[in-house]
Design an enzyme around this catalytic site. Structure first.
Site, PDB file in Angstrom:
ATOM      1  N   HIS A  28      23.555  20.758  44.143  1.00 42.93           N
ATOM      2  CA  HIS A  28      23.520  21.328  45.499  1.00 42.93           C
ATOM      3  C   HIS A  28      24.874  21.887  45.894  1.00 42.93           C
ATOM      4  CE1 HIS A  28      24.648  17.036  46.388  1.00 42.93           C
ATOM      5  NE2 HIS A  28      25.413  17.583  47.315  1.00 42.93           N
TER       6      HIS A  28
ATOM      7  N   GLU B 205      21.661  14.958  57.410  1.00 36.18           N
ATOM      8  CA  GLU B 205      21.587  16.052  56.445  1.00 36.18           C
ATOM      9  C   GLU B 205      20.169  16.553  56.239  1.00 36.18           C
ATOM     10  OE1 GLU B 205      22.936  13.465  52.965  1.00 36.18           O
ATOM     11  OE2 GLU B 205      21.247  14.541  52.125  1.00 36.18           O
TER      12      GLU B 205
ATOM     13  N   GLN C 260      22.577  21.556  50.822  1.00 38.83           N
ATOM     14  CA  GLN C 260      22.668  20.321  51.608  1.00 38.83           C
ATOM     15  C   GLN C 260      23.410  20.661  52.902  1.00 38.83           C
ATOM     16  OE1 GLN C 260      25.437  17.296  50.160  1.00 38.83           O
ATOM     17  NE2 GLN C 260      24.068  15.662  50.817  1.00 38.83           N
TER      18      GLN C 260
ATOM     19  N   HIS D  63      31.461  21.363  49.892  1.00 41.00           N
ATOM     20  CA  HIS D  63      31.612  20.860  48.523  1.00 41.00           C
ATOM     21  C   HIS D  63      30.530  21.454  47.623  1.00 41.00           C
ATOM     22  CE1 HIS D  63      28.696  17.891  50.231  1.00 41.00           C
ATOM     23  NE2 HIS D  63      28.219  17.836  49.000  1.00 41.00           N
TER      24      HIS D  63
ATOM     25  N   GLU E 163      31.304  17.003  43.747  1.00 41.63           N
ATOM     26  CA  GLU E 163      30.461  15.798  43.712  1.00 41.63           C
ATOM     27  C   GLU E 163      29.716  15.765  42.383  1.00 41.63           C
ATOM     28  OE1 GLU E 163      27.725  15.841  47.022  1.00 41.63           O
ATOM     29  OE2 GLU E 163      26.548  14.142  46.261  1.00 41.63           O
TER      30      GLU E 163
END
Ligand code: CMX
Ligand code: CO
Length: 144
Positions: free
Chosen positions: A7, A43, A60, A84, A134
């Site tokens: 994502h 989220e 996301q 991110h 991530e």
């Protein structure tokens, strides 16, 4: 092995308004939504496509739930935008250990819980050319 873009995390002040932008502009619908108190976010996951390894890619959308959350801090400094990127892997523990051995700071000793029951960890953006990164292993053996 990192096998997909799981994502892209996008920080916003108003989740409902941002969801509506992605729905009305691109036709993306909310696949899943939740509050993650540990991360301090509300989220919405918008599913973009399936991938070759049986996983999927998502956007996301992240709204902070408290002033001291990492996303609230980031929004105060930068305003809304890409926060991110997340790579998918079948084994977040092994990937994190390998990457740590290369001298990149991994932020958590043990992966924590991410969206839809996934296990997640983060790499420090200062060790990744300014990109908060991530690593994700989705629930149910990498498929979601
Ligand atoms: N992307 C790129 N750089 C970032 C960044 C981001 N998202 N967040 C912080 N930075 C940079 C800052 O700009 C700052 O750089 P300068 O010193 O050059 O100004 C530096 O990193 C330190 O930033 P800070 O504002 O002082 O923030 P902290 O050190 O307190 O926190 C970080 C930074 C990465 C440790 C923290 O954001 C973190 O732990 N992130 C992981 C958890 C997370 O982001 N959760 C929300 C998403 C949950 C999910 O995806 O499910
Ligand atoms: Co994320």
């Amino acid at each position: 092995m990192l096998t997909r873009i799981d994502h892209i995390g996008i920080a916003c002040f108003d989740l409902d308004r941002t969801v509506e932008f992605y729905r009305s502009t691109y036709g993306f619908e909310v696949f899943h939504s939740e509050v993650n108190e540990e991360q301090g976010v509300r989220e919405a996951m918008l599913r973009i496509n399936g991938t070759d390894d049986g996983g999927a890619s998502y956007l996301q959308l992240l709204e902070p739930t408290r002033e001291d959350s990492t996303v609230a801090k980031w929004l105060a400094k930068n305003g809304e935008g890409v926060h991110h990127i997340a790579f998918g892997t079948a084994d977040v523990d092994a990937e994190a250990a390998d990457i740590r051995d290369k001298g990149v700071r991994v932020l958590y000793d043990e992966p924590r819980t991410g969206s839809m029951g996934s296990r997640i960890t983060f790499l420090h953006p200062k060790d990744c050319g300014g990109v908060l990164t991530e690593l994700v292993t989705s629930a149910a053996g990498g498929h979601r």
